[in-house]
Write a protein that holds these residues in place. Structure first.
Motif, PDB file in Angstrom:
ATOM      1  N   THR A 286      60.529  63.497  60.516  1.00  0.00           N
ATOM      2  CA  THR A 286      59.979  64.252  59.389  1.00  0.00           C
ATOM      3  C   THR A 286      61.087  64.858  58.529  1.00  0.00           C
ATOM      4  O   THR A 286      60.882  65.869  57.860  1.00  0.00           O
ATOM      5  N   SER A 287      62.260  64.250  58.535  1.00  0.00           N
ATOM      6  CA  SER A 287      63.367  64.769  57.735  1.00  0.00           C
ATOM      7  C   SER A 287      63.116  64.546  56.255  1.00  0.00           C
ATOM      8  O   SER A 287      62.182  63.837  55.853  1.00  0.00           O
ATOM      9  N   GLY A 288      63.959  65.149  55.411  1.00  0.00           N
ATOM     10  CA  GLY A 288      63.768  65.071  53.973  1.00  0.00           C
ATOM     11  C   GLY A 288      63.906  63.677  53.408  1.00  0.00           C
ATOM     12  O   GLY A 288      63.406  63.388  52.313  1.00  0.00           O
ATOM     13  N   SER A 289      64.571  62.773  54.129  1.00  0.00           N
ATOM     14  CA  SER A 289      64.764  61.418  53.622  1.00  0.00           C
ATOM     15  C   SER A 289      63.548  60.526  53.837  1.00  0.00           C
ATOM     16  O   SER A 289      63.510  59.398  53.367  1.00  0.00           O
ATOM     17  N   VAL A 290      62.545  61.010  54.574  1.00  0.00           N
ATOM     18  CA  VAL A 290      61.331  60.242  54.834  1.00  0.00           C
ATOM     19  C   VAL A 290      60.271  60.632  53.813  1.00  0.00           C
ATOM     20  O   VAL A 290      59.959  61.809  53.654  1.00  0.00           O
ATOM     21  N   SER A 291      59.711  59.652  53.123  1.00  0.00           N
ATOM     22  CA  SER A 291      58.742  59.922  52.068  1.00  0.00           C
ATOM     23  C   SER A 291      57.364  60.229  52.643  1.00  0.00           C
ATOM     24  O   SER A 291      57.067  59.937  53.808  1.00  0.00           O
TER      25      SER A 291
END
Length: 426
Positions: A286-291
């Protein structure tokens, strides 16, 4: 063409092979890239088919009355239409769609046949092939051209607008459902799977060798015919099932059924080893790089994982993880799982929490974009990585923080499946 003796009154007309084969020759002349496939079909006379139909073994069933009543130019179009079902593997694709979407009734297979017709007929006719009256195409159904059977299948239902359609039964070669007139796998003159692939390969090579001679749909099919994108949902489910069935996974001892070896140890009761449904821990990146789109896809995969282990949701747990692991949630409904995060990425904490949970999982499934450090050592259970395909509209790798960043590949001890590749088809 050799004249035929007229049939006597009351006697069914014989199949006019001269006319039928003249139509096939015309089809091969105007669509030379399909000639190999057209002449690979074996003709079977049948008064049980309404027009012409094919089975999955490359036999073409032909109604004598239909041949008599149809002009040669239109028959040529029917030849091309029927062989297109087989080249594009509509029977295999129909079987897969039926399994994935739970489509079991005859009405569902009829919809598949119509959807497959729409995929074919948007660019079959014209340039030497006459369009038969009433042929199904996307425009007549109020749909857009250029889509696949699987897409069209979602866009319409049977109703008054489908009652008058012709070609509603192109045989098992169009939707995978065996018909009563099929000769079956043991019948004469069928092609083996290897022979079918050989025909497809020669047709694809012919199209690629003469670019511009075939419509765009056929050119796309030729490019993908032997280099299809991964059918990632099936691969992910297969990887989970394979990991769950491995040695040591889902095994426990029970005294409910004593071991047969107890007979060799008088006075002792030995437990027996039993298989139980495996426990699966799903780690969602769920990091920021996952849309948001990828997070939605991850929830769909959680539901697929539950089905892969027998539908036992109580044995599937889910935890979200960015730079730190969240709370482990038992699976009740995939849409009810809170996915918190949005920071940096370090899934090692998620691995540690999953391995340390009780009861311990038999399989760990990680759904991630891959932009994370990986554990240095293999976890004590099998691991499957569902890797989101990071492609922009130009086919380049993508990172919102650093466009030059290349993430580490998953370790060798994990089975990796790329998520997000379009399924094969046209």
């Amino acid at each position: 063409m050799t004249p035929r003796t007229p049939a006597t009154p009351g006697t069914p007309a014989a199949l006019d092979l001269d006319k039928l084969f003249a139509a096939r020759l015309h089809a091969a002349r105007v669509r030379p890239y399909l000639a190999t496939a057209l002449f690979a079909l074996h003709t079977v006379e049948s008064r049980r088919v309404p027009t012409m139909a094919v089975d999955r073994h490359w036999r073409c069933y032909v109604s004598p009355a239909f041949v008599t009543a149809t002009p040669v130019e239109e028959l040529a179009g029917v030849w091309v239409h029927e062989v297109s079902h087989l080249l594009r593997d509509h029977h295999g694709r129909g079987d897969r769609v039926a399994r994935e979407r739970g489509l079991t009734g005859p009405g569902d297979r009829l919809r598949m046949n119509i959807a497959a017709d729409c995929e074919i007929n948007d660019d079959v006719f014209g340039e030497g092939l006459a369009r038969p009256e009433g042929a199904v195409d996307p425009e007549s159904m109020g749909l857009h051209d250029g889509e696949l059977m699987e897409d069209y299948l979602r866009q319409f239902r049977l109703g008054p607008h489908t009652r008058e359609l012709v070609w509603l039964d192109c045989g098992s070669g169009a939707d995978g459902l065996e018909r009563e007139w099929d000769l079956g796998p043991d019948g004469a003159h069928g092609l083996s799977a290897q022979e079918q692939d050989m025909v497809r390969f020669r047709v694809a090579e012919g199209i690629k060798g003469h670019p511009g001679s075939a419509p765009g749909g056929w050119q796309r099919w030729a490019e993908e015919a032997f280099h299809p994108p991964q059918a990632w949902r099936e691969l992910l489910g297969a990887a989970v099932r394979s990991a769950a069935s491995g040695s040591g996974a889902g095994q426990d001892y029970t005294y409910g059924r004593p071991s047969r070896r107890s007979a060799g140890v008088p006075g002792a009761v030995l437990p027996s080893l039993r298989r139980r449904p495996p426990r699966v821990s799903v780690i969602i990146d769920t990091s920021g790089s996952v849309s948001d789109t990828e997070l939605g896809s991850a929830l769909l995969e959680v539901a697929s994982i539950s089905r892969a282990v027998g539908g036992r949701r109580d044995l599937v747990s889910v935890l979200s993880c960015d730079a730190a692991a969240g709370v482990v949630h038992p699976l009740c409904r995939a849409e009810g799982i809170p996915l918190t995060g949005g920071g940096g990425t370090d899934l090692r904490s998620g691995f540690a929490k999953a391995v340390g949970s009780r009861p311990r999982p038999d399989v760990i499934v990680v759904l991630t974009d891959g932009q994370t450090p990986w554990p240095d050592t293999r976890p004590g259970c099998r691991t499957v990585v569902g890797l989101f395909s990071r492609q922009d509209s130009h086919g380049s790798s993508w990172s919102e923080d650093d466009p030059d960043y290349v993430p580490d590949t998953p370790p060798d001890w994990a089975r990796t499946v790329v998520i997000g590749s379009a399924p094969g088809g046209r």
